[in-house]
Design a protein around this motif. Structure first.
Motif, mmCIF file in Angstrom:
data_model
loop_
_atom_site.group_PDB
_atom_site.id
_atom_site.type_symbol
_atom_site.label_atom_id
_atom_site.label_comp_id
_atom_site.label_asym_id
_atom_site.label_seq_id
_atom_site.Cartn_x
_atom_site.Cartn_y
_atom_site.Cartn_z
ATOM 1 N N VAL A 249 0.837 -1.202 0.000
ATOM 2 C CA VAL A 249 0.000 0.000 0.000
ATOM 3 C C VAL A 249 0.875 1.255 0.000
ATOM 4 O O VAL A 249 1.766 1.391 0.842
ATOM 5 N N PHE A 250 0.613 2.129 -0.942
ATOM 6 C CA PHE A 250 1.208 3.462 -0.925
ATOM 7 C C PHE A 250 0.102 4.419 -0.467
ATOM 8 O O PHE A 250 -0.785 4.787 -1.229
ATOM 9 N N TYR A 251 0.170 4.786 0.797
ATOM 10 C CA TYR A 251 -0.932 5.497 1.432
ATOM 11 C C TYR A 251 -0.829 7.007 1.244
ATOM 12 O O TYR A 251 0.222 7.556 0.872
ATOM 13 N N ARG A 252 -1.938 7.664 1.504
ATOM 14 C CA ARG A 252 -1.979 9.125 1.409
ATOM 15 C C ARG A 252 -1.543 9.725 2.743
ATOM 16 O O ARG A 252 -2.032 9.338 3.802
ATOM 17 N N GLN A 253 -0.632 10.674 2.673
ATOM 18 C CA GLN A 253 -0.137 11.341 3.873
ATOM 19 C C GLN A 253 -0.633 12.788 3.884
ATOM 20 O O GLN A 253 -0.614 13.475 2.869
ATOM 21 N N TYR A 254 -1.085 13.230 5.056
ATOM 22 C CA TYR A 254 -1.641 14.581 5.190
ATOM 23 C C TYR A 254 -0.624 15.525 5.821
ATOM 24 O O TYR A 254 0.370 15.096 6.427
ATOM 25 N N GLU A 255 -0.882 16.806 5.680
ATOM 26 C CA GLU A 255 0.049 17.821 6.174
ATOM 27 C C GLU A 255 0.253 17.747 7.682
ATOM 28 O O GLU A 255 1.318 18.091 8.184
ATOM 29 N N ASP A 256 -0.767 17.299 8.411
ATOM 30 C CA ASP A 256 -0.647 17.247 9.871
ATOM 31 C C ASP A 256 0.065 15.974 10.354
ATOM 32 O O ASP A 256 0.184 15.735 11.554
ATOM 33 N N GLY A 257 0.537 15.154 9.411
ATOM 34 C CA GLY A 257 1.250 13.940 9.771
ATOM 35 C C GLY A 257 0.393 12.690 9.780
ATOM 36 O O GLY A 257 0.913 11.569 9.837
ATOM 37 N N ALA A 258 -0.920 12.854 9.754
ATOM 38 C CA ALA A 258 -1.829 11.708 9.716
ATOM 39 C C ALA A 258 -1.807 11.076 8.323
ATOM 40 O O ALA A 258 -1.319 11.672 7.349
ATOM 41 N N ASP A 259 -2.358 9.868 8.201
ATOM 42 C CA ASP A 259 -2.427 9.206 6.904
ATOM 43 C C ASP A 259 -3.622 8.251 6.887
ATOM 44 O O ASP A 259 -4.310 8.072 7.892
#
Length: 300
Positions: A249-259
């Motif tokens: 899985v190549f997951y989506r990473q968010y600006e706040d560090g969450a994914d």
């Protein structure tokens, strides 16, 4: 459509499903128009992280335990075919220890190949990946950005915008749903009008995909797909095929560090009937990475 299954009046049910199909055609037409306009106006950047993923080899640590023998045997067969195997080395030693008489043939091959895979030149010679890009997007973005020497084949499984030969497939694809049998038993073809698996027969794309996965062991990279139920039949075919050795899985990473790694795993699990195999085949988080790292991670 599921609500219409409960309609007891056959005439009203027939009229309603035809109306629904007409309205759905309008949605598809407007979607195609919208995407065409957006593509013409949007400039999309190529990401190095995706390029690197396309260029990567299968890592032995990513392979499911239950699939290691299949994978190793495929490499071993290729070495035999190209006459690049050292028979004495295989038959006698691993790290100068004799193992021939205490291991099974499969165990011996796994140890032998696992050691070989630590050599980069060996991987480049024997494991140059043949990459199929299975594109669920209706646009040509993936082809435009990544159709270079790292991709050997592209299948636009859900069609292409404004194409008569490969029209867009937009609908529902979960034949594993409990209600699907009820839909088929209605003997009303209008209920099957927007079922993806029916529309796949309009082109050779699905057959070409089946041909690819039958050739030998393959690893799946998930990039940008939610793995939701709308493609459940197709994903189940890919995930539970005997030749599928790993799902990364190549997951989506968010600006706040969450994914969204865990959300993707939850969705992937719904596409498996064999849950123990799922936990073996899907690569754990520490060996996965963001599809596009945030600027913060890149800086670090």
């Amino acid at each position: 459509m599921k609500e219409l299954l409960q309609e007891e009046n056959p005439q009203k049910q027939n009229e309603s499903i035809r109306t629904l199909n007409k309205e759905f055609d309008d949605v598809k037409r407007l979607l195609e128009k919208y995407l065409t306009e957006i593509i013409e106006k949007t400039e999309i950047a190529k990401h190095q992280s995706i390029q690197d993923a396309f260029s990567s080899f299968v890592e032995f640590d990513d392979i499911a335990n239950c699939k290691q023998t299949v994978y190793v045997n495929s490499i071993f067969a290729e070495m035999v075919q190209t006459n690049t195997i050292d028979e004495f080395e295989y038959d006698r030693k691993v790290d100068n220890k004799t193992y021939k008489y205490c291991l099974t043939e499969n165990e011996a091959r796994i140890i032998f190949i696992e050691k070989k895979l630590k050599n980069e030149s060996f991987k480049k010679f024997h494991l140059l990946p043949y990459t199929l890009l299975l594109n669920f997007n209706y646009t040509q973005i993936a082809k435009t950005l990544y159709n270079d020497h790292n991709i050997d084949e592209i299948i636009n499984i859900h069609g292409e915008l404004n194409s008569k030969n490969n029209p867009i497939i937009f609908g529902y694809g979960d034949e594993l749903d409990d209600d699907y049998n009820k839909i088929e038993k209605l003997q009303n073809n209008d209920f099957l009008e927007n079922i993806k698996s029916i529309s796949y027969h309009k082109t050779r794309s699905y057959r070409e995909l089946l041909n690819f996965i039958s050739l030998g062991p393959y690893q799946i990279f998930i990039m940008g797909h939610s793995c939701g139920n709308s493609d459940r039949t197709l994903l189940n075919t890919l995930f539970e095929h005997d030749n599928c050795i790993s799902i990364k899985v190549f997951y989506r990473q968010y600006e706040d560090g969450a994914d969204n790694y865990i959300d993707l795993i939850k969705n992937i699990s719904r596409n498996f009937n064999n849950k123990p195999n799922m936990r073996d085949i899907v690569v754990n988080r520490e060996n996965c990475s963001p599809l596009v790292p945030t600027e913060k991670e890149v800086a670090e």
